[in-house]
Write a protein that holds these residues in place. Structure first.
Motif, PDB file in Angstrom:
ATOM      1  N   MET A 446       0.822  -1.209   0.000  1.00 50.59           N
ATOM      2  CA  MET A 446       0.000   0.000   0.000  1.00 50.59           C
ATOM      3  C   MET A 446       0.858   1.261   0.000  1.00 50.59           C
ATOM      4  SD  MET A 446      -2.951  -1.176   2.699  1.00 50.59           S
ATOM      5  CE  MET A 446      -3.859   0.371   2.597  1.00 50.59           C
ATOM      6  N   SER A 447       2.011   1.207   0.661  1.00 50.87           N
ATOM      7  CA  SER A 447       2.898   2.378   0.703  1.00 50.87           C
ATOM      8  C   SER A 447       3.496   2.664  -0.672  1.00 50.87           C
ATOM      9  CB  SER A 447       4.023   2.154   1.719  1.00 50.87           C
ATOM     10  OG  SER A 447       3.503   1.963   3.019  1.00 50.87           O
ATOM     11  N   LYS A 448       3.724   1.613  -1.460  1.00 51.51           N
ATOM     12  CA  LYS A 448       4.295   1.789  -2.796  1.00 51.51           C
ATOM     13  C   LYS A 448       3.224   2.085  -3.847  1.00 51.51           C
ATOM     14  CE  LYS A 448       7.430  -1.055  -4.176  1.00 51.51           C
ATOM     15  NZ  LYS A 448       8.075  -2.336  -4.546  1.00 51.51           N
ATOM     16  N   LEU A 449       1.985   1.738  -3.540  1.00 52.58           N
ATOM     17  CA  LEU A 449       0.898   1.875  -4.515  1.00 52.58           C
ATOM     18  C   LEU A 449       0.582   3.344  -4.777  1.00 52.58           C
ATOM     19  CD1 LEU A 449      -1.093   0.103  -6.155  1.00 52.58           C
ATOM     20  CD2 LEU A 449      -2.700   0.334  -4.241  1.00 52.58           C
ATOM     21  N   LYS A 450       0.224   3.639  -6.032  1.00 56.90           N
ATOM     22  CA  LYS A 450      -0.130   5.014  -6.402  1.00 56.90           C
ATOM     23  C   LYS A 450      -1.442   5.012  -7.178  1.00 56.90           C
ATOM     24  CE  LYS A 450       4.563   6.909  -6.535  1.00 56.90           C
ATOM     25  NZ  LYS A 450       5.558   7.660  -7.342  1.00 56.90           N
ATOM     26  N   SER A 451      -2.148   6.124  -7.064  1.00 55.69           N
ATOM     27  CA  SER A 451      -3.359   6.350  -7.833  1.00 55.69           C
ATOM     28  C   SER A 451      -3.102   7.500  -8.788  1.00 55.69           C
ATOM     29  CB  SER A 451      -4.541   6.679  -6.908  1.00 55.69           C
ATOM     30  OG  SER A 451      -5.672   7.090  -7.645  1.00 55.69           O
ATOM     31  N   LEU A 452      -2.945   7.184 -10.051  1.00 61.40           N
ATOM     32  CA  LEU A 452      -2.633   8.168 -11.088  1.00 61.40           C
ATOM     33  C   LEU A 452      -1.323   8.892 -10.781  1.00 61.40           C
ATOM     34  CD1 LEU A 452      -4.480   8.660 -13.563  1.00 61.40           C
ATOM     35  CD2 LEU A 452      -5.034  10.875 -12.576  1.00 61.40           C
ATOM     36  N   GLY A 453      -0.401   8.167 -10.134  1.00 64.98           N
ATOM     37  CA  GLY A 453       0.890   8.745  -9.802  1.00 64.98           C
ATOM     38  C   GLY A 453       0.948   9.400  -8.441  1.00 64.98           C
ATOM     39  N   TYR A 454      -0.169   9.418  -7.687  1.00 63.76           N
ATOM     40  CA  TYR A 454      -0.213  10.050  -6.370  1.00 63.76           C
ATOM     41  C   TYR A 454      -0.266   8.968  -5.296  1.00 63.76           C
ATOM     42  CZ  TYR A 454      -1.168  14.360  -8.887  1.00 63.76           C
ATOM     43  OH  TYR A 454      -1.073  15.438  -9.728  1.00 63.76           O
ATOM     44  N   TYR A 455       0.425   9.209  -4.179  1.00 66.48           N
ATOM     45  CA  TYR A 455       0.591   8.178  -3.161  1.00 66.48           C
ATOM     46  C   TYR A 455      -0.746   7.742  -2.568  1.00 66.48           C
ATOM     47  CZ  TYR A 455       5.615   8.888  -3.307  1.00 66.48           C
ATOM     48  OH  TYR A 455       6.919   8.956  -3.728  1.00 66.48           O
ATOM     49  N   TYR A 456      -0.910   6.415  -2.470  1.00 74.18           N
ATOM     50  CA  TYR A 456      -2.171   5.821  -2.051  1.00 74.18           C
ATOM     51  C   TYR A 456      -2.421   5.989  -0.554  1.00 74.18           C
ATOM     52  CZ  TYR A 456      -5.953   2.342  -2.307  1.00 74.18           C
ATOM     53  OH  TYR A 456      -7.171   1.702  -2.278  1.00 74.18           O
ATOM     54  N   LEU A 457      -1.355   5.964   0.244  1.00 69.79           N
ATOM     55  CA  LEU A 457      -1.525   6.041   1.698  1.00 69.79           C
ATOM     56  C   LEU A 457      -1.412   7.475   2.241  1.00 69.79           C
ATOM     57  CD1 LEU A 457       0.102   3.006   3.533  1.00 69.79           C
ATOM     58  CD2 LEU A 457      -2.294   3.632   3.342  1.00 69.79           C
ATOM     59  N   TYR A 458      -1.391   8.462   1.365  1.00 66.85           N
ATOM     60  CA  TYR A 458      -1.381   9.852   1.831  1.00 66.85           C
ATOM     61  C   TYR A 458      -2.654  10.081   2.657  1.00 66.85           C
ATOM     62  CZ  TYR A 458      -1.457  14.947   1.671  1.00 66.85           C
ATOM     63  OH  TYR A 458      -1.488  16.272   2.015  1.00 66.85           O
ATOM     64  N   PRO A 459      -2.573  10.748   3.815  1.00 64.66           N
ATOM     65  CA  PRO A 459      -1.458  11.517   4.384  1.00 64.66           C
ATOM     66  C   PRO A 459      -0.636  10.767   5.433  1.00 64.66           C
ATOM     67  CG  PRO A 459      -3.481  12.078   5.510  1.00 64.66           C
ATOM     68  CD  PRO A 459      -3.844  11.028   4.515  1.00 64.66           C
ATOM     69  N   ILE A 460      -0.712   9.436   5.467  1.00 61.26           N
ATOM     70  CA  ILE A 460       0.116   8.659   6.389  1.00 61.26           C
ATOM     71  C   ILE A 460       1.508   8.466   5.801  1.00 61.26           C
ATOM     72  CG2 ILE A 460       0.350   6.473   7.604  1.00 61.26           C
ATOM     73  CD1 ILE A 460      -1.864   8.201   8.698  1.00 61.26           C
ATOM     74  N   ALA A 461       1.573   8.082   4.545  1.00 62.53           N
ATOM     75  CA  ALA A 461       2.859   7.888   3.865  1.00 62.53           C
ATOM     76  C   ALA A 461       2.744   8.481   2.460  1.00 62.53           C
ATOM     77  CB  ALA A 461       3.207   6.399   3.801  1.00 62.53           C
ATOM     78  N   PRO A 462       3.364   9.630   2.213  1.00 63.06           N
ATOM     79  CA  PRO A 462       4.172  10.440   3.138  1.00 63.06           C
ATOM     80  C   PRO A 462       3.297  11.149   4.173  1.00 63.06           C
ATOM     81  CG  PRO A 462       3.915  11.580   1.054  1.00 63.06           C
ATOM     82  CD  PRO A 462       3.304  10.224   0.859  1.00 63.06           C
ATOM     83  N   LEU A 463       3.889  11.398   5.332  1.00 62.10           N
ATOM     84  CA  LEU A 463       3.143  11.975   6.444  1.00 62.10           C
ATOM     85  C   LEU A 463       2.860  13.447   6.209  1.00 62.10           C
ATOM     86  CD1 LEU A 463       1.941  11.603   9.288  1.00 62.10           C
ATOM     87  CD2 LEU A 463       4.185  12.235  10.215  1.00 62.10           C
ATOM     88  N   ASP A 464       1.595  13.823   6.348  1.00 64.58           N
ATOM     89  CA  ASP A 464       1.173  15.221   6.288  1.00 64.58           C
ATOM     90  C   ASP A 464       0.208  15.446   7.447  1.00 64.58           C
ATOM     91  OD1 ASP A 464       0.277  17.753   5.780  1.00 64.58           O
ATOM     92  OD2 ASP A 464      -0.234  17.412   3.676  1.00 64.58           O
TER      93      ASP A 464
END
Length: 505
Positions: A446-464
């Motif tokens: 899940m941390s490596k997965l992206k949706s249209l190039g955007y991080y799937y686990l945002y805002p956990i990974a990367p943390l915001d």
């Protein structure tokens, strides 16, 4: 184009959705007026231009076809002009409300309110009211019901669906791009965004990916999903499906895009994060602590659906020490005459649950309810009495099933139930250690997965930290001032003066 957007975003005190435009009354020729209006509507494809001749001079009739009653326009405007090509416009077109103005900006704003615009070489413009009637049907999506909020769902007509969105965002920055896909079927679809919010890179990426589709038939958004997603073999959905116009509008206002397709009541929203699948329209129609409580329950139900059967197998097979002694004796007595190991027992019950679920979906509602009662009571009681399954396993599977139905997204709910099977195998082989290994692999994926190039686990990974306000919980709406930063919106502020009345007290 990119530089001009960047320059706009540096003006932090000005909201581009509300920015006052300079009145344009300078004398322009007909083609310059048309070009100005097209650019003012960001070249949206639902802007229609009709060529007419009046007093031996060319005039243009402009309107947004998704919010204008075309039949009314034909009978009350176009036909009278064609039958009476000489005289005064106000006398010829007498059956509709008409406004005369010299300001092109007024004309732009009127177009998104359901007016059509008569443009001529002369300085004056004519605005003629011809809006479509507001939505009258109430088709609430069966899989996205709410207690508070809109009960309207999309239809299978793409033009109607665009109308529902424009009814909720009466702003000329809404841009609709129509096109066709499928070399044989030529199915019509619409890409919708807000030009002053959505990062142009999102639009460019999705348009580029669509341009590479070469298939005879694309019949539904599900086809698009598989052609466009970053990882087709991931068990996790990477685009959000919804049948609710209010949910599409909320995501558009975050800086995302939506895809609507002819013949389907489902919209695709992209890009999205994992936490988008746990948000519902009702979260924003209830107070924040209630919405946060319900969202935490949904997240907990995800963990329960994924881990509970595996946890039970690990406890029964290896790790008795984690439960009280009194419960151990009760569980042991129920397992004494069972012919199957815990893994087979759990797999049989989970598979039976999936059979009952599929049967309930395919059958008419009255029969489906009967199947649910028969499956839950008769089969459950029978397998326990026959010593095929323990009482504890029936409880575990029932809790797992209920938890999976709490997840708002049906696609994610199905995915997590499927993920439970390999986790059960790991639990049967290695106990708690196997569960930890399985969860680590899932989390890494899940941390490596992206949706249209955007991080799937945002805002956990990367943390915001700021974006966590609308992820695990939902803080009061007036505290969610910024749009998600991972989307790189052209204007980041959602709220510029929260609870300003407090300053006056």
């Amino acid at each position: 184009m990119r530089r001009s957007f960047t320059k706009r975003t540096t003006r932090k005190l000005i909201n581009p959705m509300l920015e006052e435009e300079v009145s344009v009354t300078a004398p322009l020729n007909l083609e310059e007026k048309i070009a100005f209006i097209k650019e003012g509507l960001f070249l949206t494809d639902d802007l229609t231009i009709r060529d007419l001749v009046f007093n031996d001079r060319q005039i243009k009739l402009m309107f947004i076809n998704s919010i204008v009653d075309v039949n009314n326009l034909q009978s009350n405007v176009i036909k009278p002009i064609q039958e009476n090509p000489f005289g005064e416009i106000k006398e010829v077109v007498s059956g509709s409300e008409m406004i005369n103005t010299t300001d092109l900006q007024v004309g732009l704003d009127a177009l998104v309110d359901g007016y059509c615009l008569l443009v001529q070489e002369e300085e004056s413009l004519f605005l003629i009211s011809a809006p479509k009637s507001k939505t009258t049907h109430q088709i609430e999506p069966e899989n996205e019901k709410v207690i508070r909020g809109s009960h309207l769902g999309f239809s299978e007509n793409v033009m109607e669906n665009v109308q529902y969105i424009r009814e909720r965002i009466t702003n000329r920055k809404v841009t609709v791009k129509y096109s066709h896909v499928g070399e044989t079927t030529k199915t019509k679809y619409a890409l919708i965004s807000i030009s002053t919010l959505t990062d142009p890179e999102i639009a460019k990426t999705i348009e580029d990916r669509i341009s590479f589709i070469q298939a005879d038939s694309i019949q539904s958004p599900g086809y698009f999903e598989e052609f466009l997603e970053d990882n087709s073999f991931s068990p996790f959905p990477q685009y959000l499906n919804t049948e609710r116009p209010d949910r599409v509008v909320a995501n558009l206002m975050e800086g995302r895009m939506a895809l609507l397709m002819e013949g389907s009541p489902t919209a695709l929203i992209f890009p999205v994060s994992f936490f988008s699948f746990f948000q519902t329209s009702e979260d924003y129609n209830t107070r924040s602590f209630i919405a946060s409580f319900l969202r935490l329950i949904r997240l907990f139900s995800f963990i329960t659906t994924l881990c509970l059967p595996a946890f039970y197998i690990a406890v029964i097979s290896y790790n008795y020490e984690v439960i009280p002694v009194e419960i151990i004796f009760s569980i042991k007595s129920s397992l004494e005459y069972l012919p199957f190991p815990p893994l087979i027992e759990a797999a049989i019950m989970q598979f039976t649950l999936e059979l009952l679920r599929e049967a309930a979906i395919r059958l008419p509602n009255p029969v489906a309810q009967t199947i649910g009662v028969v499956g839950g009571l008769v089969i459950g009681t029978a397998v326990v009495d026959a010593n095929f399954v323990s009482n504890t396993m029936v409880i575990v599977v029932a809790i797992t099933a209920i938890s999976s139905f709490v997840i708002p997204s049906n696609e994610l709910s199905t995915s997590v139930r499927i993920l439970g099977f390999p986790l059960m195998v790991l639990a049967a082989l290695f106990g708690f250690f196997g569960i930890v290994i399985g969860l680590m692999i899932t989390l890494i994926h899940m941390s490596k997965l992206k949706s249209l190039g955007y991080y799937y686990l945002y805002p956990i990974a990367p943390l915001d930290v700021k974006a966590l306000k609308d992820a695990l919980v939902r803080v009061p709406i007036w505290m969610m001032k910024e749009r998600p930063r991972d989307l790189k919106p052209l204007y980041k502020w959602k709220i510029t003066n929260p609870r300003g009345w407090e300053n006056n007290e």
